[in-house]
Scaffold this motif. Structure first.
Motif, PDB file in Angstrom:
ATOM      1  N   ALA A   1       0.696  -1.198  -0.113  1.00 27.43           N
ATOM      2  CA  ALA A   1       0.427  -0.150  -0.180  1.00 27.43           C
ATOM      3  C   ALA A   1       1.181   1.663   0.111  1.00 27.43           C
ATOM      4  CB  ALA A   1      -1.055   0.163   0.861  1.00 27.43           C
ATOM      5  N   LEU A   2       0.255   2.094  -0.736  1.00 26.89           N
ATOM      6  CA  LEU A   2       0.952   3.692  -0.703  1.00 26.89           C
ATOM      7  C   LEU A   2       0.695   4.142   1.002  1.00 26.89           C
ATOM      8  CD1 LEU A   2       2.575   6.140  -1.488  1.00 26.89           C
ATOM      9  CD2 LEU A   2       0.037   7.439  -2.707  1.00 26.89           C
ATOM     10  N   ARG A   3       1.492   4.794   1.694  1.00 27.23           N
ATOM     11  CA  ARG A   3       0.912   5.173   3.163  1.00 27.23           C
ATOM     12  C   ARG A   3       1.716   6.355   3.538  1.00 27.23           C
ATOM     13  NH1 ARG A   3       3.441  -0.239   7.009  1.00 27.23           N
ATOM     14  NH2 ARG A   3       4.915   0.987   5.855  1.00 27.23           N
ATOM     15  N   LEU A   4       0.958   7.185   3.864  1.00 28.62           N
ATOM     16  CA  LEU A   4       0.592   8.583   4.283  1.00 28.62           C
ATOM     17  C   LEU A   4       1.315   8.740   6.010  1.00 28.62           C
ATOM     18  CD1 LEU A   4      -1.929  10.229   1.922  1.00 28.62           C
ATOM     19  CD2 LEU A   4       0.634   9.452   1.164  1.00 28.62           C
ATOM     20  N   PHE A   5       1.480   9.578   5.813  1.00 29.46           N
ATOM     21  CA  PHE A   5       2.434   9.548   7.123  1.00 29.46           C
ATOM     22  C   PHE A   5       2.198  11.626   8.089  1.00 29.46           C
ATOM     23  CE2 PHE A   5       5.224   6.863   6.097  1.00 29.46           C
ATOM     24  CZ  PHE A   5       6.081   5.964   7.235  1.00 29.46           C
ATOM     25  N   PRO A   6       1.600  11.711   8.938  1.00 34.48           N
ATOM     26  CA  PRO A   6       1.115  12.639   9.342  1.00 34.48           C
ATOM     27  C   PRO A   6       2.039  13.408   9.713  1.00 34.48           C
ATOM     28  CG  PRO A   6       0.592  11.440  10.871  1.00 34.48           C
ATOM     29  CD  PRO A   6       0.604  10.751   9.848  1.00 34.48           C
ATOM     30  N   THR A   7       2.167  14.702   9.889  1.00 38.19           N
ATOM     31  CA  THR A   7       2.770  15.871  10.704  1.00 38.19           C
ATOM     32  C   THR A   7       2.449  16.626  11.718  1.00 38.19           C
ATOM     33  OG1 THR A   7       2.793  17.791   8.871  1.00 38.19           O
ATOM     34  CG2 THR A   7       4.239  16.029   8.516  1.00 38.19           C
ATOM     35  N   SER A   8       3.290  17.115  12.593  1.00 33.34           N
ATOM     36  CA  SER A   8       3.050  17.547  13.560  1.00 33.34           C
ATOM     37  C   SER A   8       3.918  18.910  13.895  1.00 33.34           C
ATOM     38  CB  SER A   8       2.980  17.233  15.219  1.00 33.34           C
ATOM     39  OG  SER A   8       4.202  16.384  15.611  1.00 33.34           O
ATOM     40  N   THR A   9       3.218  20.038  14.141  1.00 34.73           N
ATOM     41  CA  THR A   9       3.980  21.385  13.988  1.00 34.73           C
ATOM     42  C   THR A   9       3.663  21.705  15.355  1.00 34.73           C
ATOM     43  OG1 THR A   9       2.525  21.998  11.671  1.00 34.73           O
ATOM     44  CG2 THR A   9       3.543  23.364  13.073  1.00 34.73           C
ATOM     45  N   ILE A  10       5.401  22.214  15.626  1.00 32.58           N
ATOM     46  CA  ILE A  10       6.137  23.019  16.343  1.00 32.58           C
ATOM     47  C   ILE A  10       6.710  24.173  16.696  1.00 32.58           C
ATOM     48  CG2 ILE A  10       7.605  22.614  18.492  1.00 32.58           C
ATOM     49  CD1 ILE A  10       8.193  19.401  18.038  1.00 32.58           C
ATOM     50  N   GLU A  11       5.409  25.031  17.370  1.00 37.08           N
ATOM     51  CA  GLU A  11       6.369  26.766  17.064  1.00 37.08           C
ATOM     52  C   GLU A  11       7.095  26.571  18.836  1.00 37.08           C
ATOM     53  OE1 GLU A  11       5.209  28.897  15.209  1.00 37.08           O
ATOM     54  OE2 GLU A  11       3.709  27.138  14.735  1.00 37.08           O
ATOM     55  N   GLU A  12       8.290  27.126  18.690  1.00 36.54           N
ATOM     56  CA  GLU A  12       9.429  27.538  19.832  1.00 36.54           C
ATOM     57  C   GLU A  12      10.431  28.601  19.154  1.00 36.54           C
ATOM     58  OE1 GLU A  12      12.175  24.153  22.932  1.00 36.54           O
ATOM     59  OE2 GLU A  12      10.715  23.389  21.625  1.00 36.54           O
ATOM     60  N   ASP A  13      10.689  29.629  19.876  1.00 32.83           N
ATOM     61  CA  ASP A  13      11.796  30.508  19.683  1.00 32.83           C
ATOM     62  C   ASP A  13      11.212  31.189  18.420  1.00 32.83           C
ATOM     63  OD1 ASP A  13      12.978  29.761  22.365  1.00 32.83           O
ATOM     64  OD2 ASP A  13      14.327  27.867  21.330  1.00 32.83           O
ATOM     65  N   GLY A  14      10.335  31.433  18.014  1.00 26.84           N
ATOM     66  CA  GLY A  14       9.955  31.719  16.912  1.00 26.84           C
ATOM     67  C   GLY A  14      10.096  30.445  15.873  1.00 26.84           C
ATOM     68  N   GLU A  15      10.525  29.594  15.857  1.00 23.90           N
ATOM     69  CA  GLU A  15      10.672  28.549  14.561  1.00 23.90           C
ATOM     70  C   GLU A  15       9.421  28.014  14.550  1.00 23.90           C
ATOM     71  OE1 GLU A  15      14.877  29.226  14.149  1.00 23.90           O
ATOM     72  OE2 GLU A  15      14.215  27.209  15.147  1.00 23.90           O
ATOM     73  N   THR A  16       8.991  27.588  13.513  1.00 21.51           N
ATOM     74  CA  THR A  16       7.500  26.474  13.214  1.00 21.51           C
ATOM     75  C   THR A  16       8.844  25.219  12.246  1.00 21.51           C
ATOM     76  OG1 THR A  16       6.055  28.518  13.091  1.00 21.51           O
ATOM     77  CG2 THR A  16       5.956  25.963  11.598  1.00 21.51           C
ATOM     78  N   THR A  17       8.655  24.584  13.248  1.00 20.42           N
ATOM     79  CA  THR A  17       8.766  23.023  12.092  1.00 20.42           C
ATOM     80  C   THR A  17       7.864  22.468  12.560  1.00 20.42           C
ATOM     81  OG1 THR A  17      11.239  23.726  13.380  1.00 20.42           O
ATOM     82  CG2 THR A  17      10.980  21.430  13.291  1.00 20.42           C
ATOM     83  N   LYS A  18       7.928  21.078  11.047  1.00 14.21           N
ATOM     84  CA  LYS A  18       6.742  19.960  11.067  1.00 14.21           C
ATOM     85  C   LYS A  18       8.108  18.479  11.518  1.00 14.21           C
ATOM     86  CE  LYS A  18       4.062  22.802   8.091  1.00 14.21           C
ATOM     87  NZ  LYS A  18       3.697  22.639   6.280  1.00 14.21           N
ATOM     88  N   ILE A  19       7.630  18.123  11.795  1.00  8.41           N
ATOM     89  CA  ILE A  19       7.951  16.729  12.591  1.00  8.41           C
ATOM     90  C   ILE A  19       7.229  15.579  12.087  1.00  8.41           C
ATOM     91  CG2 ILE A  19       8.594  15.215  14.230  1.00  8.41           C
ATOM     92  CD1 ILE A  19      10.447  17.899  13.379  1.00  8.41           C
TER      93      ILE A  19
ATOM     94  N   PRO B   1       7.242  20.061   0.811  1.00  7.41           N
ATOM     95  CA  PRO B   1       8.533  19.930   1.173  1.00  7.41           C
ATOM     96  C   PRO B   1       8.330  19.982   2.919  1.00  7.41           C
ATOM     97  CG  PRO B   1       9.359  21.541  -0.086  1.00  7.41           C
ATOM     98  CD  PRO B   1       7.681  21.133   0.031  1.00  7.41           C
ATOM     99  N   GLY B   2       8.655  18.944   3.624  1.00  3.10           N
ATOM    100  CA  GLY B   2       8.996  18.307   4.680  1.00  3.10           C
ATOM    101  C   GLY B   2       7.142  18.145   5.135  1.00  3.10           C
ATOM    102  N   GLU B   3       7.065  18.042   4.429  1.00  2.00           N
ATOM    103  CA  GLU B   3       5.113  17.211   4.578  1.00  2.00           C
ATOM    104  C   GLU B   3       4.434  16.262   3.725  1.00  2.00           C
ATOM    105  OE1 GLU B   3       0.501  19.628   4.936  1.00  2.00           O
ATOM    106  OE2 GLU B   3       1.926  20.479   4.538  1.00  2.00           O
ATOM    107  N   SER B   4       4.762  15.868   2.399  1.00  2.00           N
ATOM    108  CA  SER B   4       4.390  14.662   1.303  1.00  2.00           C
ATOM    109  C   SER B   4       4.946  13.580   1.853  1.00  2.00           C
ATOM    110  CB  SER B   4       4.364  14.927   0.295  1.00  2.00           C
ATOM    111  OG  SER B   4       5.636  15.864  -0.114  1.00  2.00           O
ATOM    112  N   PHE B   5       5.415  13.671   3.163  1.00  2.00           N
ATOM    113  CA  PHE B   5       6.217  12.021   3.580  1.00  2.00           C
ATOM    114  C   PHE B   5       5.563  10.677   3.285  1.00  2.00           C
ATOM    115  CE2 PHE B   5       8.207  15.041   6.267  1.00  2.00           C
ATOM    116  CZ  PHE B   5       9.221  14.718   5.988  1.00  2.00           C
ATOM    117  N   HIS B   6       5.681   9.753   2.555  1.00  2.00           N
ATOM    118  CA  HIS B   6       4.842   8.654   2.263  1.00  2.00           C
ATOM    119  C   HIS B   6       5.591   7.446   2.333  1.00  2.00           C
ATOM    120  CE1 HIS B   6       6.201  10.396  -1.282  1.00  2.00           C
ATOM    121  NE2 HIS B   6       6.195   9.119  -1.687  1.00  2.00           N
ATOM    122  N   ASP B   7       5.565   6.546   2.242  1.00  2.00           N
ATOM    123  CA  ASP B   7       6.164   4.725   1.637  1.00  2.00           C
ATOM    124  C   ASP B   7       5.135   4.071   1.475  1.00  2.00           C
ATOM    125  OD1 ASP B   7       4.344   3.557   4.286  1.00  2.00           O
ATOM    126  OD2 ASP B   7       5.906   3.059   4.823  1.00  2.00           O
ATOM    127  N   VAL B   8       6.374   2.876   0.378  1.00  2.00           N
ATOM    128  CA  VAL B   8       5.271   1.848   0.512  1.00  2.00           C
ATOM    129  C   VAL B   8       5.696   0.820   1.057  1.00  2.00           C
ATOM    130  CG1 VAL B   8       5.131   0.033  -1.790  1.00  2.00           C
ATOM    131  CG2 VAL B   8       5.972   2.543  -2.358  1.00  2.00           C
TER     132      VAL B   8
END
Length: 662
Positions: A194-212, A235-242
């Motif tokens: 299957a094509l599997r999609l990974f969710p991301t979480s957004t972290i706001e810290e020290d004025g920076e936004t990071t997607k994990i 970029p930094g969001e469309s994470f997926h695997d097979v």
């Protein structure tokens, strides 16, 4: 496998063999639309897909069923089955069979291209103006290039997989996968692939936004005949695997399932090129630059798990200590180590071999008594339900992240002082007492003739069907890297029947009497290794994965950095590797720039891969390093054999080298 060779015949003209080149043709918009299913281009249908796309999660994507005219697609599949060659490829991130780049179809001679008319028609239809506009409308991506075609045919058979990535390379704007699975044997979700999609979480810290990205997938799209899945590359969001294509329980079941051949045409739409609608000078360079910045937005590395816990050795204390092992050192080490490796002669042999090759593998490092405790603990853990989601992981184990770097369970030392509470499990004891001890460091310094300055370590569990560690490079000072294999199951490759516990105990009793008498050392067994060969139209040799591999770094950034199994005439670049094994420790002196990874552990494995991994920073010396790479490559015990390949590229159809192959 679909590898039946088509023989291109040269046309004859005036008694001379001349291959006539076909000029590139383009489908008219009307002919292109006829290649798709009836009604696809209706405004109401387009609007439905556009609306669904905007509402999709974990990031925007779309699935179109019955995309292509069924008769045309069946013809395409038959042409591929009969005429296209596939090269087996294996890297740290994938194991697949791949065709050449379909962008090069126009370069074939007439005799070859006449065998692939439907495939050529499909390619041109997918990159035609009507369908490019269709995809651009659904994804709101902006104009897409029809000139820069970027696609290949990928075949996944049981054991094949593609690990987590976001598809961000160069000027890619939209990623797509068109499935050509058996139209008469519907694909079942339990087969994997299957094509599997990974969710991301957004972290706001020290004025920076990071997607994990999360280590757990949230959307699973099983393959289906004539199904197109696509999404804008983010970029930094469309994470997926097979997902791995899983093995059948029996050969009979595999045949009944149509051999579980997950065939697909996958590729990318790129931003417009010179002369195309929507082209902007410098946009491609800017797109690639911004994509890289977005991938590195914030400081994502600080959210990685595990984080290094570097412990510095107090040099002023250890400088006055003798390098040899005294009686108290031996008494401590005998609680954990086989006496064999504490005899002076054996230790000298280990040192000589390490100095010659900068690597060594030691069978049966742990004593029979302590290894029994370790094995009993691991076997008891493997009887429990496998923790598959992050929330299911039980202390003291934790889930590593992010998944585009690695995924495995780990635990780190409880304290930096080599102390641990009583009554802990034996792995925790090894991690907190044995390996951090000054006694073990003294032994290591004697065995390697290196001076240890610091150390970092963790225990790892690679769950079958889930886990891996992708290739990373090491920058900075050289360091000793240890891996103590604690995998009690067989079938990992290079296996041989181990010694019985009774034999080990007998050897230990004999060795104990020789430790302080400089008796002859124990000679290590040579590990038997056979390369896996993918046989034509037969089931592949089972490969459990789990190999830990060291490779020379690749200076060519456009290529796959960790291709370690490909065609027979390529240098695989492997410096050292070790299969998952029981009670076997490797020691490797790793220089700056050397890549290392642990291959994905297949669901077909007989168990999980367990180890303790440690890195010891060593003091730099002024001596020249006399160890050449070719010496390491020549180590029969230490290298993975270069895999044979019976394939050649189909009559001028250049091989593709795509690092992300959905």
């Amino acid at each position: 496998m679909v590898k039946r060779k088509a023989e291109a015949q040269a046309s004859r003209h005036n008694g001379k063999g001349i291959l006539r080149k076909r000029s590139k043709t383009a489908l008219s918009n009307e002919d292109a639309q006829k290649c798709f299913r009836d009604g696809l281009f209706k405004k109401s249908v387009l609007q439905k897909y556009t609306t669904n796309y905007t509402k999709s999660e974990p990031y925007q994507h779309s699935v179109i069923n019955e995309l292509i005219n069924d008769e045309l697609l069946r013809s395409v599949r038959n042409e591929i089955w009969e005429n296209v060659h596939f090269t087996p490829k294996e890297t740290d991130i994938y194991k697949i069979h791949q065709s050449g780049d379909l962008a090069n179809l126009d370069g074939l001679d007439d005799a070859a291209l006449e065998k692939l008319p439907s495939l050529l028609k499909l390619r041109d239809a997918l990159y035609s103006e009507p369908f490019r506009n269709y995809v651009a409308t659904v994804t709101a991506s902006g104009d897409l290039s029809g000139r820069k075609t970027d696609m290949a045919i990928n075949v996944y058979t049981p054991g094949c997989h593609l690990l987590c990535h976001d598809d961000v390379i160069g000027s890619r704007r939209v990623s797509y996968i068109l499935y050509l699975t058996d139209p008469d044997i519907p694909w079942k979700a339990e087969w994997g692939g299957a094509l599997r999609l990974f969710p991301t979480s957004t972290i706001e810290e020290d004025g920076e936004t990071t997607k994990i990205p999360s280590p757990d997938v949230s959307k699973i799209i099983p393959p289906a005949w004539n199904q197109l899945s696509f999404f804008a590359v983010q970029p930094g969001e469309s994470f997926h695997d097979v997902e791995e294509v899983y093995h059948a329980a029996t050969k009979e079941q595999l045949e009944k399932d149509g051999r579980r051949v997950r065939m697909a045409i996958s590729g990318w739409y790129h931003i417009p090129q010179i002369g195309e609608q929507g082209y902007v000078k410098g946009a491609e360079e800017k797109w690639g630059h911004n994509s890289s910045l977005m991938q590195l937005q914030g400081n994502p590395d600080r959210y990685d798990l595990p984080q290094s816990q570097l412990n510095v050795v107090e040099a002023q204390v250890e400088a006055n200590e003798e390098k040899g092992l005294d009686e108290s050192d031996l008494d401590f080490l005998l609680q954990y180590m086989s006496p064999t490796y504490l005899t002076p002669d054996t230790l000298e042999e280990v040192s000589e071999r390490f100095l010659e090759l900068s690597s060594v593998s030691l069978d049966g490092l742990l004593s029979a008594k302590f290894s029994e405790k370790v094995k009993a603990y691991i076997e008891s853990q493997e009887k429990l339900p496998i923790p598959e989601q992050n929330a299911d992981v039980r202390a003291p184990w934790h889930m590593s992240k992010p998944p585009h770097k690695h995924r495995f369970l780990f635990q780190q030392p409880l304290t930096p002082k080599g102390e641990t509470p009583a009554g802990v499990d034996p792995i925790t004891e090894l991690l907190n007492v044995f390996f951090p001890s000054k006694q073990f460091r003294k032994w290591l310094e004697i065995a390697t003739e290196c001076e240890v300055e610091n150390f970092d370590m963790l225990a790892r569990r690679f769950r079958k069907g889930h886990d891996y560690a992708l290739a990373t490079s090491h920058e900075g000072q050289s360091r000793l890297e240890l891996s103590l294999g604690l995998t009690p199951t067989n079938g990992w490759g290079g296996d041989e029947e181990g010694e019985t516990e009774e034999t080990e105990e007998l050897e230990e009793e004999e060795s104990k009497s020789r430790i302080k008498k400089k008796a002859n050392g124990h000679s290590n067994k040579k590990e038997k290794r056979e390369p896996e060969v993918i046989k034509k139209e037969k089931e592949e040799t089972d490969d459990a994965g789990g190999q830990e591999v060291y490779m020379a770094g690749d200076d060519d950034e456009t290529g796959d950095a960790a291709v370690y199994k490909a065609t027979a005439d390529e240098d695989d670049g492997v410096l050292f590797s070790m299969f998952a094994a029981w009670n076997k420790m490797s020691i490797v002196l790793r220089d700056s720039g050397v890549l290392k990874f642990v291959k994905y552990v297949s669901k077909n494995a007989n168990g999980d891969r367990w180890d303790i991994s440690a890195a010891f920073g060593v003091k730099e010396t002024d001596d020249d390093d006399d160890d050449d790479d070719d010496e390491a490559d020549g180590d029969e015990e230490s290298t993975v054999p270069l895999e044979d390949s019976e394939e050649e590229v189909f009559n001028g159809f250049p091989d593709s080298d795509k690092s992300n192959s959905d």
